[in-house]
Design a protein around this motif. Structure first.
Motif, PDB file in Angstrom:
ATOM      1  N   LEU A  44       0.826  -1.204   0.000  1.00 46.70           N
ATOM      2  CA  LEU A  44       0.000   0.000   0.000  1.00 46.70           C
ATOM      3  C   LEU A  44       0.862   1.256   0.000  1.00 46.70           C
ATOM      4  N   LYS A  45       1.953   1.226   0.732  1.00 45.39           N
ATOM      5  CA  LYS A  45       2.840   2.388   0.752  1.00 45.39           C
ATOM      6  C   LYS A  45       3.484   2.615  -0.610  1.00 45.39           C
ATOM      7  N   ALA A  46       3.797   1.515  -1.289  1.00 40.11           N
ATOM      8  CA  ALA A  46       4.477   1.628  -2.586  1.00 40.11           C
ATOM      9  C   ALA A  46       3.523   1.972  -3.719  1.00 40.11           C
ATOM     10  N   GLN A  47       2.256   1.553  -3.578  1.00 38.89           N
ATOM     11  CA  GLN A  47       1.279   1.765  -4.665  1.00 38.89           C
ATOM     12  C   GLN A  47       0.013   2.426  -4.120  1.00 38.89           C
ATOM     13  N   MET A  48       0.185   3.484  -3.372  1.00 36.00           N
ATOM     14  CA  MET A  48      -0.945   4.082  -2.667  1.00 36.00           C
ATOM     15  C   MET A  48      -1.975   4.723  -3.594  1.00 36.00           C
ATOM     16  N   LYS A  49      -1.617   5.001  -4.840  1.00 33.32           N
ATOM     17  CA  LYS A  49      -2.546   5.646  -5.753  1.00 33.32           C
ATOM     18  C   LYS A  49      -3.316   4.648  -6.619  1.00 33.32           C
ATOM     19  N   HIS A  50      -3.097   3.345  -6.390  1.00 38.48           N
ATOM     20  CA  HIS A  50      -3.767   2.317  -7.176  1.00 38.48           C
ATOM     21  C   HIS A  50      -4.791   1.579  -6.300  1.00 38.48           C
ATOM     22  N   VAL A  51      -5.892   1.183  -6.898  1.00 41.55           N
ATOM     23  CA  VAL A  51      -6.980   0.619  -6.116  1.00 41.55           C
ATOM     24  C   VAL A  51      -6.766  -0.847  -5.770  1.00 41.55           C
ATOM     25  N   GLU A  52      -6.043  -1.597  -6.609  1.00 40.15           N
ATOM     26  CA  GLU A  52      -5.934  -3.043  -6.409  1.00 40.15           C
ATOM     27  C   GLU A  52      -5.347  -3.439  -5.053  1.00 40.15           C
ATOM     28  N   SER A  96     -12.424  -0.545   7.773  1.00 33.19           N
ATOM     29  CA  SER A  96     -12.875   0.793   7.398  1.00 33.19           C
ATOM     30  C   SER A  96     -11.695   1.716   7.153  1.00 33.19           C
ATOM     31  N   PHE A  97     -10.659   1.576   7.970  1.00 34.41           N
ATOM     32  CA  PHE A  97      -9.465   2.407   7.813  1.00 34.41           C
ATOM     33  C   PHE A  97      -8.793   2.157   6.463  1.00 34.41           C
ATOM     34  N   LEU A  98      -8.780   0.900   6.031  1.00 38.17           N
ATOM     35  CA  LEU A  98      -8.212   0.572   4.725  1.00 38.17           C
ATOM     36  C   LEU A  98      -9.016   1.236   3.610  1.00 38.17           C
ATOM     37  N   PHE A  99     -10.335   1.167   3.721  1.00 37.04           N
ATOM     38  CA  PHE A  99     -11.183   1.808   2.713  1.00 37.04           C
ATOM     39  C   PHE A  99     -10.947   3.317   2.676  1.00 37.04           C
ATOM     40  N   VAL A 100     -10.933   3.938   3.850  1.00 41.07           N
ATOM     41  CA  VAL A 100     -10.785   5.395   3.909  1.00 41.07           C
ATOM     42  C   VAL A 100      -9.437   5.827   3.343  1.00 41.07           C
ATOM     43  N   ARG A 101      -8.385   5.093   3.674  1.00 40.97           N
ATOM     44  CA  ARG A 101      -7.062   5.397   3.099  1.00 40.97           C
ATOM     45  C   ARG A 101      -7.108   5.338   1.581  1.00 40.97           C
ATOM     46  N   GLY A 102      -7.768   4.306   1.060  1.00 42.52           N
ATOM     47  CA  GLY A 102      -7.855   4.169  -0.386  1.00 42.52           C
ATOM     48  C   GLY A 102      -8.620   5.302  -1.033  1.00 42.52           C
ATOM     49  N   VAL A 112     -11.847   5.125  -7.883  1.00 39.13           N
ATOM     50  CA  VAL A 112     -12.440   5.648  -6.651  1.00 39.13           C
ATOM     51  C   VAL A 112     -13.878   5.157  -6.514  1.00 39.13           C
ATOM     52  N   GLN A 113     -14.625   5.164  -7.600  1.00 37.20           N
ATOM     53  CA  GLN A 113     -16.008   4.695  -7.559  1.00 37.20           C
ATOM     54  C   GLN A 113     -16.075   3.215  -7.199  1.00 37.20           C
ATOM     55  N   GLN A 114     -15.152   2.425  -7.730  1.00 37.96           N
ATOM     56  CA  GLN A 114     -15.116   0.995  -7.418  1.00 37.96           C
ATOM     57  C   GLN A 114     -14.865   0.773  -5.926  1.00 37.96           C
ATOM     58  N   LEU A 115     -13.907   1.488  -5.372  1.00 39.38           N
ATOM     59  CA  LEU A 115     -13.595   1.354  -3.953  1.00 39.38           C
ATOM     60  C   LEU A 115     -14.748   1.874  -3.096  1.00 39.38           C
ATOM     61  N   PHE A 116     -15.338   2.966  -3.523  1.00 38.93           N
ATOM     62  CA  PHE A 116     -16.475   3.544  -2.800  1.00 38.93           C
ATOM     63  C   PHE A 116     -17.644   2.563  -2.731  1.00 38.93           C
ATOM     64  N   ASP A 117     -17.978   1.944  -3.848  1.00 36.54           N
ATOM     65  CA  ASP A 117     -19.092   0.992  -3.879  1.00 36.54           C
ATOM     66  C   ASP A 117     -18.831  -0.203  -2.959  1.00 36.54           C
ATOM     67  N   LYS A 118     -17.586  -0.672  -2.930  1.00 33.59           N
ATOM     68  CA  LYS A 118     -17.224  -1.775  -2.034  1.00 33.59           C
ATOM     69  C   LYS A 118     -17.364  -1.363  -0.572  1.00 33.59           C
ATOM     70  N   TYR A 119     -16.955  -0.147  -0.278  1.00 31.51           N
ATOM     71  CA  TYR A 119     -17.038   0.348   1.099  1.00 31.51           C
ATOM     72  C   TYR A 119     -18.493   0.484   1.532  1.00 31.51           C
TER      73      TYR A 119
END
Length: 314
Positions: A44-52, A96-102, A112-119
């Motif tokens: 996550l630290k290395a690829q923080m801007k990617h959703v996967e 929840s913290f993982l989702f919010v960070r993403g 962002v929409q994909q992550l939002f829908d999952k959250y």
């Protein structure tokens, strides 16, 4: 970075030690869990801007929670102790913290929409509806030009919370920023259609007032207002506002989408007629529009109603 990750992992150790003492996880399994979480954190630290990476970390935590719940049930425990409830909630907070960070770091509207829908799905499954309302507001602040968050917020307020007034306000605010968004106009139209349908149903269920009653005049005005709403004044205002935009009004298929939405509910004949007439006047040679208009004419002709002549004339 390594120190921060170590502190984050250490905060999860009390829960793991408790589950080890209860026999839910073995020492070997706990070591594997810690290593996996550490791996996720570095990714996550290395690829923080990617959703996967966020989705993978969340999926792992969800699977871990299901395994914990299944094993706790297998132990034959009845209910949760306060300590177990607190530990379970700590796992939910971690997810929840993982989702919010993403949602904060991920770039790209689709991701962002994909992550939002999952959250949102996760929050619904855990019964945290108040958190969804707060999340909707935050996402609109972060992405005010993204229709997806306006639509979801309005749907949540109107359908889940049963607050059509709040849904209407959200849609109107969204349309001020995105006046050429057909999806927002259609959702607003749907909302007003349901409102008009509810008013019509209420009108039909309300017994006529006694003409000799003192409040007969006020009651008559109220019923007249309800009748006007039930006939579709508000939905038609939404429709006309939408098609008055050059980017939207010149699309015959959008007119037909409005017509299809109106056809889903009863008490919308006048609305459908008005849309047909407006579309036919604007696109007199468009095959789809002509076919739908002829279908309305045949409907009245087969029904044998007094409106048939007017429909045929139109």
């Amino acid at each position: 970075m390594a120190e921060l990750i170590r502190l984050q992992l250490e905060s999860t150790l009390p829960a793991m030690e408790y589950f080890e003492a209860r026999g839910v996880f073995t020492r070997k399994e706990i070591s594997a869990i810690v290593r996996k979480r550490e791996e996720h954190e570095y990714t996550l630290k290395a690829q923080m801007k990617h959703v996967e990476p966020y989705l993978q970390a969340v999926q792992y935590e969800l699977g871990l929670e299901k395994l914990r719940a299944r094993r706790m049930k297998g132990l034959g425990t009845r209910g949760e102790t306060p300590a177990e409830r607190e530990l379970r909630q700590s796992i939910v907070k971690r997810i929840s913290f993982l989702f919010v960070r993403g949602l904060w770091y991920v770039r790209g509207s689709a991701q962002v929409q994909q992550l939002f829908d999952k959250y949102v799905e996760f929050l619904k499954n855990t019964g945290r509806l108040s958190s969804i309302a707060k999340l909707n507001g935050k996402m609109i602040q972060l992405h005010p030009m993204c229709e997806h968050f306006w639509l979801h917020a309005a749907e949540f307020e109107g359908e889940t919370q049963g607050n059509p007034a709040a849904a209407r306000l959200l849609l109107q605010q969204g349309l001020r920023l995105l006046p050429d968004c057909s999806a927002l106009h259609l959702r607003h139209f749907q909302l007003e259609l349901r409102f008009a349908h509810g008013m019509a149903t209420k009108l039909l269920a309300t017994p006529a007032e006694d003409p000799g009653a003192q409040q007969a005049e006020a009651s008559q005005k109220k019923r007249a207002s309800m009748t006007e709403l039930a006939c579709g004044r508000l939905p038609l205002v939404v429709y006309r506002n939408a098609v008055s935009r050059p980017a939207l009004g010149d699309r015959p298929e959008l007119h037909m989408e409005f017509l299809s939405e109106a056809a889903r509910l009863p008490f919308t004949s006048e609305i459908q007629n008005a849309i047909c007439v407006a579309a036919l006047q604007r696109f007199p040679r468009h095959p789809g529009v002509v076919v739908r208009a002829l279908a309305r004419v045949l409907y009245y002709a087969e029904a044998g109603t007094a409106s048939a002549a007017r429909a045929l004339q139109d």
